[in-house]
Design a protein around this motif. Structure first.
Motif, PDB file in Angstrom:
ATOM      1  N   ASP A 192       0.845  -1.190   0.000  1.00 49.77           N
ATOM      2  CA  ASP A 192       0.000   0.000   0.000  1.00 49.77           C
ATOM      3  C   ASP A 192       0.885   1.245   0.000  1.00 49.77           C
ATOM      4  N   SER A 194       0.796   5.903  -0.048  1.00 47.14           N
ATOM      5  CA  SER A 194       0.048   7.150   0.143  1.00 47.14           C
ATOM      6  C   SER A 194       1.041   8.299   0.065  1.00 47.14           C
ATOM      7  N   ASP A 195       0.544   9.528   0.264  1.00 48.27           N
ATOM      8  CA  ASP A 195       1.448  10.686   0.244  1.00 48.27           C
ATOM      9  C   ASP A 195       2.531  10.557   1.301  1.00 48.27           C
ATOM     10  N   CYS A 208       2.518   5.085  -7.235  1.00 46.42           N
ATOM     11  CA  CYS A 208       1.310   4.841  -6.437  1.00 46.42           C
ATOM     12  C   CYS A 208       0.086   5.076  -7.325  1.00 46.42           C
ATOM     13  N   TYR A 210      -3.066   5.274  -6.486  1.00 42.50           N
ATOM     14  CA  TYR A 210      -4.132   6.051  -5.817  1.00 42.50           C
ATOM     15  C   TYR A 210      -5.524   5.496  -6.115  1.00 42.50           C
ATOM     16  N   ASP A 214      -7.656   9.964  -2.514  1.00 44.88           N
ATOM     17  CA  ASP A 214      -6.594  10.746  -1.876  1.00 44.88           C
ATOM     18  C   ASP A 214      -5.942  10.003  -0.717  1.00 44.88           C
ATOM     19  N   GLU A 215      -6.603   8.954  -0.229  1.00 40.33           N
ATOM     20  CA  GLU A 215      -6.021   8.180   0.870  1.00 40.33           C
ATOM     21  C   GLU A 215      -4.833   7.335   0.417  1.00 40.33           C
ATOM     22  N   GLY A 216      -4.728   7.073  -0.886  1.00 35.72           N
ATOM     23  CA  GLY A 216      -3.607   6.308  -1.410  1.00 35.72           C
ATOM     24  C   GLY A 216      -4.047   5.199  -2.332  1.00 35.72           C
TER      25      GLY A 216
END
Length: 259
Positions: A192, A194-195, A208, A210, A214-216
Motif C-alpha cells: 500500500d 500514500s502521500d 502509487c 491512488y 486521496d487516501e492512497g
C-alpha cells in the motif's frame, strides 16, 4: 526436415536447449534433418557432414567463430559468449547451454574477461538466501528486479526470480511462505502507498496508483511504460496518472511543431 528454402526455425532446439542446424544429409538441393549444435563451431568439420551441412553448422552454431569487443558472438540462434582466449584481442564463441549459475562460468577456467562475458551473456540463475539476498538492482532480461524464491526452504535459500507486476500476485506463484514474503517485500515495499508512505524504489521504479482516492492505493511497476500517454491509458485516477508520470522514467515525444 530442413533445406535451403526451409531452414531449421530460429530458436528451434532439442531437449538440451541447444539450437539446431540443417545437416543436409540428402545434399544441398534436397536438404536433410535438424541436428543440435555442437559446443564449438570448429567441431562442425569433425561431424562427417557434407559441405553444406558443415557450413550450416558453422553458420548457425556461432557466427562469427572468432569474437571480440567490436565483433561479438551472434545470438540469433541461441546464447553464446566470447571466451577471450586470445586476451583483450578476443577469442571464440562458446555455447551457454548447460550453464546454470555464475559459479559455472567461473569454473570453466576462462580468462577474467571470458568469465565476465559468460556471466553477462548467458541466462544464469542466481542463488540467494537470507544472508545473501538477490543483490539490489539485479534483474533479468526484462529489467525487472528480482526476489529470492526460497525454493530450498527459509534456511537453505533458493534462486532469484523476476518480480511480478503487483506484489499481491506473489501469493499465487506457489512459493513457500519465505518466498512469498520476499516477493512481496522486494517487488513493492510497501504494497500500500500514500502521500506519507510512498512506494519503495530501492529495487526498481514504482508509482502509487491512488486507487483508494486521496487516501492512497498500491504500488505498480513502471516496467513496460515508455511514454506519458502510457500512464494516461492505464485507466488510473488522476492522481495515479500523475504519480505514474512523475515516478517513471518516461520518454517524451517531440517534433518540429512540438519541441
Amino acid at each position: 526436415l530442413c533445406s535451403v528454402s526451409e531452414p531449421c526455425p530460429g530458436g528451434s532446439s532439442d531437449a538440451s536447449g541447444r539450437p539446431q542446424f540443417c545437416n543436409f544429409d540428402f545434399g544441398e538441393e534436397e536438404g536433410g534433418f535438424c541436428e543440435p549444435c555442437v559446443d564449438h563451431p570448429g567441431a562442425c568439420s569433425s561431424l562427417g557432414l557434407q559441405d553444406a551441412g558443415t557450413q550450416n553448422c558453422a553458420d548457425v552454431c556461432a557466427i562469427p567463430k572468432d569474437c571480440s569487443d567490436s565483433d561479438p558472438c551472434n545470438t540469433e540462434y541461441g546464447e553464446y559468449f566470447c571466451n577471450y582466449d586470445y586476451g583483450d584481442e578476443g577469442g571464440f564463441c562458446e555455447y551457454c547451454g548447460g550453464l546454470q549459475f555464475i559459479d559455472d562460468c567461473n569454473d570453466l577456467g576462462l580468462p577474467d574477461r571470458g568469465a565476465e562475458s559468460c556471466i553477462s551473456s548467458c541466462d544464469l540463475r542466481v542463488l540467494c538466501s537470507v544472508s545473501e539476498p538477490c543483490p539490489g538492482g539485479s534483474s533479468d532480461a526484462s529489467g525487472r528486479p528480482q526476489f529470492c524464491n526460497f525454493d530450498f526452504g527459509e534456511e537453505e535459500g533458493g534462486f532469484c526470480e523476476p518480480c511480478v507486476d503487483h506484489p499481491g500476485a506473489c501469493s499465487s506463484l506457489g512459493l513457500q511462505d519465505a518466498g512469498t514474503q520476499n516477493c512481496a517485500d522486494v517487488c513493492a515495499i510497501p504494497k500500500d502507498c500514500s502521500d506519507s508512505d510512498p512506494c519503495n524504489t530501492e529495487y526498481g521504479e514504482y508509482f502509487c496508483n491512488y486507487d483508494y482516492g486521496d487516501e492512497g492505493g498500491f504500488c505498480e511497476y513502471c516496467g513496460g511504460l515508455q511514454f506519458i500517454d502510457d500512464c494516461n491509458d492505464l485507466g488510473l485516477p488522476d492522481r495515479g496518472a500523475e504519480s505514474c508520470i512523475s515516478s517513471c522514467d518516461l520518454r517524451v515525444l517531440c517534433s518540429v511543431s512540438e519541441p
